[in-house]
Scaffold this motif. Structure first.
Motif, PDB file in Angstrom:
ATOM      1  N   ALA A  72      31.911   8.959  11.192  1.00  0.00           N
ATOM      2  CA  ALA A  72      32.266  10.138  11.981  1.00  0.00           C
ATOM      3  C   ALA A  72      33.240   9.708  13.060  1.00  0.00           C
ATOM      4  O   ALA A  72      33.242   8.560  13.480  1.00  0.00           O
ATOM      5  CB  ALA A  72      31.015  10.756  12.610  1.00  0.00           C
ATOM      6  N   GLY A  73      34.063  10.640  13.497  1.00  0.00           N
ATOM      7  CA  GLY A  73      35.018  10.348  14.554  1.00  0.00           C
ATOM      8  C   GLY A  73      36.395  10.050  14.006  1.00  0.00           C
ATOM      9  O   GLY A  73      36.646  10.151  12.803  1.00  0.00           O
ATOM     10  N   ASN A  74      37.275   9.703  14.907  1.00  0.00           N
ATOM     11  CA  ASN A  74      38.654   9.373  14.572  1.00  0.00           C
ATOM     12  C   ASN A  74      38.909   7.921  14.917  1.00  0.00           C
ATOM     13  O   ASN A  74      38.048   7.252  15.482  1.00  0.00           O
ATOM     14  CB  ASN A  74      39.600  10.301  15.333  1.00  0.00           C
ATOM     15  CG  ASN A  74      39.386  11.747  14.927  1.00  0.00           C
ATOM     16  OD1 ASN A  74      39.383  12.067  13.747  1.00  0.00           O
ATOM     17  ND2 ASN A  74      39.159  12.610  15.900  1.00  0.00           N
ATOM     18  N   VAL A  75      40.100   7.433  14.599  1.00  0.00           N
ATOM     19  CA  VAL A  75      40.406   6.016  14.767  1.00  0.00           C
ATOM     20  C   VAL A  75      41.738   5.860  15.491  1.00  0.00           C
ATOM     21  O   VAL A  75      42.707   6.552  15.182  1.00  0.00           O
ATOM     22  CB  VAL A  75      40.484   5.311  13.394  1.00  0.00           C
ATOM     23  CG1 VAL A  75      40.840   3.845  13.560  1.00  0.00           C
ATOM     24  CG2 VAL A  75      39.178   5.468  12.630  1.00  0.00           C
ATOM     25  N   GLY A 107      31.417   2.608  11.558  1.00  0.00           N
ATOM     26  CA  GLY A 107      31.392   3.256  12.856  1.00  0.00           C
ATOM     27  C   GLY A 107      31.186   4.749  12.790  1.00  0.00           C
ATOM     28  O   GLY A 107      31.738   5.424  11.925  1.00  0.00           O
ATOM     29  N   ALA A 108      30.361   5.251  13.704  1.00  0.00           N
ATOM     30  CA  ALA A 108      30.181   6.693  13.908  1.00  0.00           C
ATOM     31  C   ALA A 108      30.331   6.928  15.396  1.00  0.00           C
ATOM     32  O   ALA A 108      29.561   6.409  16.199  1.00  0.00           O
ATOM     33  CB  ALA A 108      28.820   7.156  13.426  1.00  0.00           C
ATOM     34  N   SER A 109      31.363   7.687  15.764  1.00  0.00           N
ATOM     35  CA  SER A 109      31.616   7.946  17.176  1.00  0.00           C
ATOM     36  C   SER A 109      31.831   9.437  17.368  1.00  0.00           C
ATOM     37  O   SER A 109      31.793  10.215  16.424  1.00  0.00           O
ATOM     38  CB  SER A 109      32.869   7.187  17.637  1.00  0.00           C
ATOM     39  OG  SER A 109      34.034   7.782  17.095  1.00  0.00           O
ATOM     40  N   ALA A 110      32.083   9.802  18.610  1.00  0.00           N
ATOM     41  CA  ALA A 110      32.467  11.181  18.910  1.00  0.00           C
ATOM     42  C   ALA A 110      33.835  11.425  18.278  1.00  0.00           C
ATOM     43  O   ALA A 110      34.512  10.484  17.881  1.00  0.00           O
ATOM     44  CB  ALA A 110      32.540  11.350  20.420  1.00  0.00           C
ATOM     45  N   PRO A 111      34.249  12.677  18.222  1.00  0.00           N
ATOM     46  CA  PRO A 111      35.608  12.931  17.734  1.00  0.00           C
ATOM     47  C   PRO A 111      36.647  12.165  18.563  1.00  0.00           C
ATOM     48  O   PRO A 111      37.739  11.920  18.113  1.00  0.00           O
ATOM     49  CB  PRO A 111      35.772  14.442  17.912  1.00  0.00           C
ATOM     50  CG  PRO A 111      34.386  14.983  17.865  1.00  0.00           C
ATOM     51  CD  PRO A 111      33.523  13.914  18.487  1.00  0.00           C
ATOM     52  N   ASN A 112      36.237  11.759  19.768  1.00  0.00           N
ATOM     53  CA  ASN A 112      37.149  11.054  20.666  1.00  0.00           C
ATOM     54  C   ASN A 112      37.721   9.792  20.046  1.00  0.00           C
ATOM     55  O   ASN A 112      38.835   9.451  20.338  1.00  0.00           O
ATOM     56  CB  ASN A 112      36.448  10.648  21.957  1.00  0.00           C
ATOM     57  CG  ASN A 112      35.826  11.796  22.660  1.00  0.00           C
ATOM     58  OD1 ASN A 112      35.680  12.872  22.105  1.00  0.00           O
ATOM     59  ND2 ASN A 112      35.446  11.592  23.880  1.00  0.00           N
ATOM     60  N   THR A 113      36.921   9.014  19.270  1.00  0.00           N
ATOM     61  CA  THR A 113      37.563   7.889  18.627  1.00  0.00           C
ATOM     62  C   THR A 113      36.813   6.578  18.654  1.00  0.00           C
ATOM     63  O   THR A 113      36.078   6.268  19.563  1.00  0.00           O
ATOM     64  CB  THR A 113      38.952   7.634  19.236  1.00  0.00           C
ATOM     65  OG1 THR A 113      39.690   8.820  19.149  1.00  0.00           O
ATOM     66  CG2 THR A 113      39.703   6.550  18.571  1.00  0.00           C
ATOM     67  N   ILE A 114      37.098   5.799  17.632  1.00  0.00           N
ATOM     68  CA  ILE A 114      36.787   4.373  17.572  1.00  0.00           C
ATOM     69  C   ILE A 114      38.122   3.690  17.829  1.00  0.00           C
ATOM     70  O   ILE A 114      39.090   3.923  17.105  1.00  0.00           O
ATOM     71  CB  ILE A 114      36.259   3.971  16.182  1.00  0.00           C
ATOM     72  CG1 ILE A 114      34.968   4.716  15.872  1.00  0.00           C
ATOM     73  CG2 ILE A 114      36.087   2.456  16.092  1.00  0.00           C
ATOM     74  CD1 ILE A 114      34.541   4.625  14.421  1.00  0.00           C
ATOM     75  N   ILE A 115      38.186   2.885  18.879  1.00  0.00           N
ATOM     76  CA  ILE A 115      39.438   2.227  19.254  1.00  0.00           C
ATOM     77  C   ILE A 115      39.362   0.752  18.879  1.00  0.00           C
ATOM     78  O   ILE A 115      38.450   0.049  19.307  1.00  0.00           O
ATOM     79  CB  ILE A 115      39.704   2.377  20.765  1.00  0.00           C
ATOM     80  CG1 ILE A 115      39.753   3.864  21.146  1.00  0.00           C
ATOM     81  CG2 ILE A 115      40.993   1.651  21.162  1.00  0.00           C
ATOM     82  CD1 ILE A 115      39.698   4.128  22.633  1.00  0.00           C
ATOM     83  N   ILE A 116      40.312   0.325  18.064  1.00  0.00           N
ATOM     84  CA  ILE A 116      40.435  -1.086  17.721  1.00  0.00           C
ATOM     85  C   ILE A 116      41.518  -1.634  18.638  1.00  0.00           C
ATOM     86  O   ILE A 116      42.704  -1.355  18.461  1.00  0.00           O
ATOM     87  CB  ILE A 116      40.822  -1.285  16.225  1.00  0.00           C
ATOM     88  CG1 ILE A 116      39.872  -0.511  15.303  1.00  0.00           C
ATOM     89  CG2 ILE A 116      40.886  -2.765  15.893  1.00  0.00           C
ATOM     90  CD1 ILE A 116      38.413  -0.871  15.418  1.00  0.00           C
ATOM     91  N   GLY A 117      41.109  -2.388  19.652  1.00  0.00           N
ATOM     92  CA  GLY A 117      42.026  -2.845  20.687  1.00  0.00           C
ATOM     93  C   GLY A 117      42.974  -3.929  20.210  1.00  0.00           C
ATOM     94  O   GLY A 117      42.786  -4.544  19.152  1.00  0.00           O
ATOM     95  N   GLU A 118      43.991  -4.172  21.025  1.00  0.00           N
ATOM     96  CA  GLU A 118      44.966  -5.212  20.733  1.00  0.00           C
ATOM     97  C   GLU A 118      44.246  -6.555  20.662  1.00  0.00           C
ATOM     98  O   GLU A 118      43.415  -6.872  21.504  1.00  0.00           O
ATOM     99  CB  GLU A 118      46.028  -5.237  21.831  1.00  0.00           C
ATOM    100  CG  GLU A 118      47.269  -5.978  21.428  1.00  0.00           C
ATOM    101  CD  GLU A 118      48.412  -5.759  22.408  1.00  0.00           C
ATOM    102  OE1 GLU A 118      49.116  -6.728  22.673  1.00  0.00           O
ATOM    103  OE2 GLU A 118      48.568  -4.615  22.886  1.00  0.00           O
ATOM    104  N   GLY A 119      44.513  -7.326  19.640  1.00  0.00           N
ATOM    105  CA  GLY A 119      43.860  -8.617  19.464  1.00  0.00           C
ATOM    106  C   GLY A 119      42.569  -8.536  18.664  1.00  0.00           C
ATOM    107  O   GLY A 119      42.011  -9.553  18.283  1.00  0.00           O
TER     108      GLY A 119
END
Length: 187
Positions: free
Chosen positions: A139-142, A117-129
């Motif tokens: 790039a980006g945060n998690v 994954g390469a995202s904005a600094p805003n984030t890669i979100i791994i959702g519940e489930g």
């Protein structure tokens, strides 16, 4: 799937508005890998992709249309779901590659396999489930609310990665960067 014409050929739009659109991706064959190119005119729309029939073992790629500057233009939020790959933990994508350097990316329930994954600094979100075997961060945060085996920096990523874990997060390993640059873990 490339640009508006191809998007409309295999997707059904629902809730299209000035700020967001939902696409249901249907009718994919057993062997088919899927590549989605975010259209150039979606610069700030939030987009949801629901891959209804994506098959076990497929490779999924989501990126901007070719020819967009390397720093990216698309700055919305991308939500993705794979509802048919959440019922059985043995069913999963072989790999998922997401390259949207100015977007926020959120994966919901399903088994996403090996994620790059390469995202904005805003984030890669791994959702519940959501389940990700390995998350390689270009790039980006998690931000993790689901399950991730390993979070590691991609080759060439020299930035500090901020990893935020919710109280429901389940992460086995967070690899450190070479030369003493560490990922920051918050809870």
């Amino acid at each position: 799937i490339d640009g508006i014409a191809e998007l409309q050929a295999v997707m059904t739009a629902n809730g299209d508005s000035e700020n967001s659109v939902i696409y249901y991706v249907n009718g994919l064959s057993t062997e088919e890998d899927v590549e989605v190119n975010i259209p150039d005119n979606f610069v700030a729309k939030d987009v949801t992709f629901i891959f209804n029939n994506i098959k076990h073992g497929a490779k999924l790629t989501v990126k901007e249309v070719d020819g967009v500057a390397a720093e990216g233009r698309y700055a919305g939020k991308v939500y993705m779901q794979i509802p048919n790959l959440k019922k059985d933990e043995n069913l999963k994508l072989a790999s998922t590659t997401i390259t949207l350097p100015k977007a926020t990316i959120e994966l919901s329930e399903g088994n996403w396999g090996y994620l790059v994954g390469a995202s904005a600094p805003n984030t890669i979100i791994i959702g519940e489930g959501a389940i990700v075997e390995t998350l390689e961060v270009k790039a980006g945060n998690v931000e993790v609310h689901g399950t991730v085996g390993t979070i590691k920096p991609a080759e060439g990523n020299t930035q500090t990665i901020i990893v935020t874990l919710s109280e429901n997060a389940n992460v086995t390993t967070i690899e450190e960067k070479p030369m003493g640059r560490k990922s920051i873990i918050t809870k």
